[in-house]
Scaffold this motif. Structure first.
Motif, PDB file in Angstrom:
ATOM      1  N   GLU A 117     101.068  -0.864  63.498  1.00  0.00           N
ATOM      2  CA  GLU A 117     101.264  -1.011  64.943  1.00  0.00           C
ATOM      3  C   GLU A 117     100.109  -0.316  65.654  1.00  0.00           C
ATOM      4  O   GLU A 117     100.239   0.793  66.155  1.00  0.00           O
ATOM      5  CB  GLU A 117     102.610  -0.426  65.364  1.00  0.00           C
ATOM      6  CG  GLU A 117     103.806  -1.076  64.704  1.00  0.00           C
ATOM      7  CD  GLU A 117     103.929  -2.558  65.060  1.00  0.00           C
ATOM      8  OE1 GLU A 117     103.506  -2.934  66.166  1.00  0.00           O
ATOM      9  OE2 GLU A 117     104.441  -3.316  64.221  1.00  0.00           O
ATOM     10  N   ALA A 118      98.981  -0.968  65.686  1.00  0.00           N
ATOM     11  CA  ALA A 118      97.778  -0.355  66.226  1.00  0.00           C
ATOM     12  C   ALA A 118      97.734  -0.469  67.748  1.00  0.00           C
ATOM     13  O   ALA A 118      98.421  -1.297  68.358  1.00  0.00           O
ATOM     14  CB  ALA A 118      96.548  -1.015  65.615  1.00  0.00           C
ATOM     15  N   GLN A 119      96.918   0.383  68.351  1.00  0.00           N
ATOM     16  CA  GLN A 119      96.701   0.373  69.790  1.00  0.00           C
ATOM     17  C   GLN A 119      95.342  -0.253  70.076  1.00  0.00           C
ATOM     18  O   GLN A 119      94.425  -0.205  69.260  1.00  0.00           O
ATOM     19  CB  GLN A 119      96.763   1.796  70.346  1.00  0.00           C
ATOM     20  CG  GLN A 119      98.118   2.467  70.130  1.00  0.00           C
ATOM     21  CD  GLN A 119      98.132   3.911  70.594  1.00  0.00           C
ATOM     22  OE1 GLN A 119      97.088   4.490  70.864  1.00  0.00           O
ATOM     23  NE2 GLN A 119      99.312   4.492  70.678  1.00  0.00           N
ATOM     24  N   ALA A 120      95.199  -0.853  71.266  1.00  0.00           N
ATOM     25  CA  ALA A 120      93.946  -1.499  71.661  1.00  0.00           C
ATOM     26  C   ALA A 120      92.787  -0.498  71.513  1.00  0.00           C
ATOM     27  O   ALA A 120      92.962   0.698  71.768  1.00  0.00           O
ATOM     28  CB  ALA A 120      94.050  -1.979  73.112  1.00  0.00           C
ATOM     29  N   PRO A 121      91.650  -0.990  71.022  1.00  0.00           N
ATOM     30  CA  PRO A 121      91.277  -2.398  70.842  1.00  0.00           C
ATOM     31  C   PRO A 121      91.661  -2.986  69.489  1.00  0.00           C
ATOM     32  O   PRO A 121      91.247  -4.093  69.151  1.00  0.00           O
ATOM     33  CB  PRO A 121      89.758  -2.344  70.991  1.00  0.00           C
ATOM     34  CG  PRO A 121      89.396  -1.033  70.372  1.00  0.00           C
ATOM     35  CD  PRO A 121      90.502  -0.090  70.786  1.00  0.00           C
ATOM     36  N   PHE A 122      92.463  -2.251  68.702  1.00  0.00           N
ATOM     37  CA  PHE A 122      92.810  -2.722  67.356  1.00  0.00           C
ATOM     38  C   PHE A 122      94.020  -3.645  67.382  1.00  0.00           C
ATOM     39  O   PHE A 122      94.906  -3.526  68.246  1.00  0.00           O
ATOM     40  CB  PHE A 122      93.084  -1.531  66.440  1.00  0.00           C
ATOM     41  CG  PHE A 122      91.889  -0.638  66.237  1.00  0.00           C
ATOM     42  CD1 PHE A 122      90.827  -1.046  65.447  1.00  0.00           C
ATOM     43  CD2 PHE A 122      91.824   0.607  66.855  1.00  0.00           C
ATOM     44  CE1 PHE A 122      89.722  -0.222  65.261  1.00  0.00           C
ATOM     45  CE2 PHE A 122      90.726   1.435  66.672  1.00  0.00           C
ATOM     46  CZ  PHE A 122      89.668   1.009  65.878  1.00  0.00           C
ATOM     47  N   SER A 123      94.090  -4.521  66.403  1.00  0.00           N
ATOM     48  CA  SER A 123      95.217  -5.430  66.232  1.00  0.00           C
ATOM     49  C   SER A 123      96.139  -4.900  65.138  1.00  0.00           C
ATOM     50  O   SER A 123      95.689  -4.208  64.217  1.00  0.00           O
ATOM     51  CB  SER A 123      94.721  -6.827  65.831  1.00  0.00           C
ATOM     52  OG  SER A 123      93.906  -7.383  66.830  1.00  0.00           O
ATOM     53  N   PRO A 124      97.431  -5.246  65.212  1.00  0.00           N
ATOM     54  CA  PRO A 124      98.335  -4.875  64.112  1.00  0.00           C
ATOM     55  C   PRO A 124      97.871  -5.521  62.811  1.00  0.00           C
ATOM     56  O   PRO A 124      97.483  -6.689  62.790  1.00  0.00           O
ATOM     57  CB  PRO A 124      99.691  -5.443  64.558  1.00  0.00           C
ATOM     58  CG  PRO A 124      99.576  -5.576  66.041  1.00  0.00           C
ATOM     59  CD  PRO A 124      98.138  -5.927  66.315  1.00  0.00           C
ATOM     60  N   GLY A 125      97.907  -4.767  61.724  1.00  0.00           N
ATOM     61  CA  GLY A 125      97.411  -5.257  60.451  1.00  0.00           C
ATOM     62  C   GLY A 125      98.394  -6.158  59.743  1.00  0.00           C
ATOM     63  O   GLY A 125      99.612  -6.054  59.936  1.00  0.00           O
ATOM     64  N   PRO A 126      97.891  -7.048  58.875  1.00  0.00           N
ATOM     65  CA  PRO A 126      98.770  -7.934  58.103  1.00  0.00           C
ATOM     66  C   PRO A 126      99.407  -7.185  56.928  1.00  0.00           C
ATOM     67  O   PRO A 126      98.919  -6.141  56.494  1.00  0.00           O
ATOM     68  CB  PRO A 126      97.813  -9.004  57.601  1.00  0.00           C
ATOM     69  CG  PRO A 126      96.504  -8.288  57.452  1.00  0.00           C
ATOM     70  CD  PRO A 126      96.457  -7.298  58.585  1.00  0.00           C
ATOM     71  N   GLU A 127     100.488  -7.747  56.407  1.00  0.00           N
ATOM     72  CA  GLU A 127     101.129  -7.155  55.237  1.00  0.00           C
ATOM     73  C   GLU A 127     100.274  -7.364  53.996  1.00  0.00           C
ATOM     74  O   GLU A 127     100.084  -6.449  53.194  1.00  0.00           O
ATOM     75  CB  GLU A 127     102.515  -7.748  55.032  1.00  0.00           C
ATOM     76  CG  GLU A 127     103.246  -7.151  53.846  1.00  0.00           C
ATOM     77  CD  GLU A 127     104.661  -7.661  53.719  1.00  0.00           C
ATOM     78  OE1 GLU A 127     105.360  -7.270  52.751  1.00  0.00           O
ATOM     79  OE2 GLU A 127     105.086  -8.469  54.577  1.00  0.00           O
ATOM     80  N   THR A 128      99.773  -8.561  53.822  1.00  0.00           N
ATOM     81  CA  THR A 128      98.897  -8.871  52.695  1.00  0.00           C
ATOM     82  C   THR A 128      97.778  -9.781  53.176  1.00  0.00           C
ATOM     83  O   THR A 128      97.920 -10.482  54.188  1.00  0.00           O
ATOM     84  CB  THR A 128      99.654  -9.562  51.544  1.00  0.00           C
ATOM     85  OG1 THR A 128     100.225 -10.781  52.028  1.00  0.00           O
ATOM     86  CG2 THR A 128     100.739  -8.660  50.976  1.00  0.00           C
ATOM     87  N   GLY A 129      96.685  -9.768  52.454  1.00  0.00           N
ATOM     88  CA  GLY A 129      95.557 -10.622  52.802  1.00  0.00           C
ATOM     89  C   GLY A 129      94.349 -10.244  51.975  1.00  0.00           C
ATOM     90  O   GLY A 129      94.418  -9.382  51.091  1.00  0.00           O
ATOM     91  N   VAL A 130      93.226 -10.876  52.277  1.00  0.00           N
ATOM     92  CA  VAL A 130      91.990 -10.626  51.541  1.00  0.00           C
ATOM     93  C   VAL A 130      90.848 -10.477  52.541  1.00  0.00           C
ATOM     94  O   VAL A 130      90.726 -11.261  53.496  1.00  0.00           O
ATOM     95  CB  VAL A 130      91.685 -11.776  50.560  1.00  0.00           C
ATOM     96  CG1 VAL A 130      90.334 -11.555  49.873  1.00  0.00           C
ATOM     97  CG2 VAL A 130      92.794 -11.896  49.517  1.00  0.00           C
ATOM     98  N   PHE A 131      90.032  -9.467  52.310  1.00  0.00           N
ATOM     99  CA  PHE A 131      88.816  -9.267  53.093  1.00  0.00           C
ATOM    100  C   PHE A 131      87.638  -9.684  52.220  1.00  0.00           C
ATOM    101  O   PHE A 131      87.465  -9.173  51.109  1.00  0.00           O
ATOM    102  CB  PHE A 131      88.681  -7.796  53.496  1.00  0.00           C
ATOM    103  CG  PHE A 131      87.425  -7.469  54.246  1.00  0.00           C
ATOM    104  CD1 PHE A 131      87.329  -7.701  55.608  1.00  0.00           C
ATOM    105  CD2 PHE A 131      86.314  -6.936  53.587  1.00  0.00           C
ATOM    106  CE1 PHE A 131      86.172  -7.391  56.310  1.00  0.00           C
ATOM    107  CE2 PHE A 131      85.156  -6.632  54.278  1.00  0.00           C
ATOM    108  CZ  PHE A 131      85.080  -6.864  55.647  1.00  0.00           C
ATOM    109  N   SER A 132      86.845 -10.617  52.702  1.00  0.00           N
ATOM    110  CA  SER A 132      85.725 -11.139  51.924  1.00  0.00           C
ATOM    111  C   SER A 132      84.413 -10.795  52.603  1.00  0.00           C
ATOM    112  O   SER A 132      84.240 -11.042  53.805  1.00  0.00           O
ATOM    113  CB  SER A 132      85.840 -12.666  51.766  1.00  0.00           C
ATOM    114  OG  SER A 132      87.023 -13.014  51.107  1.00  0.00           O
ATOM    115  N   ARG A 133      83.526 -10.218  51.815  1.00  0.00           N
ATOM    116  CA  ARG A 133      82.188  -9.933  52.329  1.00  0.00           C
ATOM    117  C   ARG A 133      81.244  -9.761  51.146  1.00  0.00           C
ATOM    118  O   ARG A 133      81.571  -9.053  50.194  1.00  0.00           O
ATOM    119  CB  ARG A 133      82.180  -8.677  53.198  1.00  0.00           C
ATOM    120  CG  ARG A 133      80.782  -8.295  53.678  1.00  0.00           C
ATOM    121  CD  ARG A 133      80.790  -7.191  54.700  1.00  0.00           C
ATOM    122  NE  ARG A 133      81.380  -7.625  55.958  1.00  0.00           N
ATOM    123  CZ  ARG A 133      81.350  -6.908  57.082  1.00  0.00           C
ATOM    124  NH1 ARG A 133      80.745  -5.717  57.073  1.00  0.00           N
ATOM    125  NH2 ARG A 133      81.909  -7.351  58.172  1.00  0.00           N
ATOM    126  N   GLY A 134      80.063 -10.387  51.258  1.00  0.00           N
ATOM    127  CA  GLY A 134      79.043 -10.241  50.223  1.00  0.00           C
ATOM    128  C   GLY A 134      79.504 -10.669  48.848  1.00  0.00           C
ATOM    129  O   GLY A 134      79.105 -10.071  47.847  1.00  0.00           O
TER     130      GLY A 134
END
Length: 605
Positions: A117-134
């Motif tokens: 439950e984040a405060q602006a400017p952040f968004s609430p985070g997902p329960e599961t997911g994948v971050f892709s970079r490089g």
């Protein structure tokens, strides 16, 4: 990392707000300080790679890119430290900005845990997911946990700020960045949560270098274990709280998909403080808790007397600590029932081994508490019984001793029948563990008020209760009773002195209570209990002495289960116990060979 112990740390460092490259270097220095102290798991504050007070600057791509680069450099440079670390940074994924804690280990980023439950400017985070970079895919979500491949039981959950109260794992990591407030209850709430869920909790609070535009970060870091504070830093302090966790003491389970990680197994110096008297009440609340336990015992007895239509409490008084506490319980029960203390019938039954000291103390105790005292000598009755069964009355064997104990119980039972009363049992948890009771003698009663209390705790309670004004007339007798060596007084002594010292036969109760606590509460085995005992009793008991009494403990504990399988009712007032009705279930004919073999191996090392 042996026997379930692992060194962990929670710390902070002086940051530069908006300078990820500098903060990454400072974070690495903090991790190195932890590694030098043997730390294997370390948590740093929320958003520590950027600072937690940057507001709309978190939307700037330059800051986000610099923070990610700092994280990758930190992960690579910390690889040689062989630890699992958690650091905070902002992360953008798919147009959303997340307040994340990154878990790093083995030179890699293992997990990005966002704030729920984040405060602006952040968004609430997902329960599961994948971050892709490089070309890398990293789990992104709060619905995971970390699981160590090498150390069973080392499972870590991450909860940023208040998210920790919704996180479930044996070890909880809590990156934080909170402004100081005199009304803040965060540390108390974290401690209570750690106790309720049976988890360890590492809290790292942001501090030095954060912007003071709207407040001052509290900077508090702490290591908690099942509600116990193992180490913590002060408010506004920059530094590191290091402690050794005992993973057998945390009982919480993990929730979510496991992310595996590796740690090098290495023997570390055992620095954990070990309480030599784990059953004792904490000093800051000891008087209050002693009264509460006494009231619980008394309430249990009062209710049983009402339901059994009993008019009197009948107690055998020996001048020892157990019967003394039972007498205090009975007097308090009379108060709860609105009855006079004379409804307590205290019976002293001198026989072959009764000493002058215990005899005089028993009488003084009863006078001071205002109960009825009857003296019934048992010498002739026991001698007649021994003749009847063909015993010579001279050989001091088991029949000689136990005939006295069973005669005492018979007298008390018959008196209870005559008086319309109930026999109050006096035996304690330590004696039940060792089987130090005569079967169907002092082992039996109509309600055992002390069965859940160990000897060390009973001694402490009596000294505390002796300070209360209500017991002032009996205080001197109570203190001398606590000072008197424990004895069943079944063998005669010279010139009216005590001729039989229990702790010379079965060993020190402080050792047996220590063994019992760790055996029952955590299921610890001989090797771990020895390691704890050597630390707890350093300078008092050598290894050989500890093992000698440990061997006897396991032999007697297993052999005595048949006595515990048919115990009378009694109030459970402690977290561990041996009542066969829900506290401890065990067959009476189980073998102790596994435990005794381990003790023998330890003796040979």
């Amino acid at each position: 990392m042996k026997d379930g112990f692992i060194t962990v740390g929670a710390g902070n460092f002086a940051i530069r707000a908006g300078d990820p490259a500098y903060n990454g270097g400072a974070a690495l220095a903090a991790l190195r300080r932890g590694a030098e102290q043997g730390v294997k798991v370390m948590v740093l504050p929320r958003l520590c790679l950027t600072g937690a007070t940057l507001g709309d600057l978190y939307r700037q791509e330059a800051l986000l890119a610099a923070a990610w680069d700092a994280l990758l450099r930190l992960a690579a440079n910390a690889k040689s430290l062989d630890l699992l670390a958690v650091v905070g940074l902002p992360v953008r994924q798919g147009g959303r900005l997340y307040d994340c804690a990154a878990a790093i280990g083995g030179g890699e980023v293992l997990w990005l845990c966002p704030r729920r439950e984040a405060q602006a400017p952040f968004s609430p985070g997902p329960e599961t997911g994948v971050f892709s970079r490089g070309g890398s895919s990293i789990p992104l979500g709060w619905g995971y946990h970390l699981a160590c491949l090498e150390l069973s039981g080392l499972e870590l959950g991450i909860g940023l700020e208040e998210d920790v109260f919704e996180t479930q794992a044996p070890v909880l990591l809590n990156p934080a960045a909170a402004f100081f407030s005199v009304e803040d209850r965060t540390m108390a709430d974290l401690n209570g949560f750690s106790h309720r869920c049976g988890a360890a909790l590492l809290r790292a609070g942001a501090g030095e270098g954060e912007s003071t535009t709207n407040g001052v970060m509290d900077g508090r870091c702490a290591v908690l274990e099942a509600g116990e504070s193992l180490n913590r830093t002060g408010v506004f302090e920059t530094g590191l709280a290091v402690a050794q966790l005992d993973l057998e003491r945390v009982s919480s389970s993990s929730r979510g998909e496991a992310i595996p990680f590796s740690l090098g197994i290495a023997e570390t110096q055992f620095t954990r403080t070990v309480n030599p008297s784990p059953f004792l009440l904490p000093q800051d609340r000891a008087k209050e808790l002693a009264q509460t336990i006494l009231s619980a015992q008394a309430k249990g007895l009062a209710h049983r007397m009402e339901r059994a239509f009993s008019r009197r409490a009948v107690i055998g008084i020996s001048g020892g600590v157990d019967s003394t506490l039972a007498l205090l319980v009975a007097v308090r029960a009379m108060e709860l029932l609105g009855w006079d203390s004379q409804e307590v019938l205290a019976v002293t039954m001198p026989c072959f081994g009764t000493s002058n000291r215990t005899y005089q103390n028993a009488q003084a105790l009863c006078r001071g508490l205002g109960v009825e005292l009857r003296e019934i000598p048992l010498g002739e009755a026991v001698a007649g019984h021994l003749r009847d069964i063909g015993h010579d009355g001279v050989t001091q064997d088991a029949a000689y001793e136990n005939a006295q104990a069973r005669e005492r119980t018979q007298v008390l039972m018959d008196l209870a029948n005559m008086e319309g009363g109930l026999v109050v049992g006096t035996g304690d948890l330590s004696e039940l563990a060792l089987g130090w009771a005569t079967y169907n003698g002092d082992h039996m009663s109509m309600y055992g008020v002390n069965a859940n209390l160990p000897k060390t705790l009973i001694r402490q309670m009596l000294l505390l209760l002796a300070q209360e004004p209500a017991y002032a007339p009996a205080a001197e007798a109570i203190r001398d009773i606590v000072d008197t060596p424990v004895s069943p007084e079944l063998l005669p002594g010279a010139d009216g002195e005590i001729g039989q010292i229990t702790e010379e036969v079965v060993g020190p109760y402080e050792l047996h209570d220590f063994f019992l606590y760790h055996c029952l509460k955590y299921g610890s085995g001989p090797r771990k209990i020895l390691r704890l005992a050597e630390r707890a009793f350093h300078g008092r008991y050598e290894k050989d002495t500890i093992l000698r009494w440990m061997e006897l403990f396991y032999k007697r504990f297993f052999a005595a289960q048949f006595k515990r399988s048919c115990l009378p009712d009694g109030p459970g007032v402690y977290g561990v116990g041996l009542s066969p009705r829900g506290q401890w279930v065990m067959p009476s004919d189980a073998y102790a060979s596994i435990w005794l073999n381990q003790v023998e191996e330890l003796m040979q090392e």
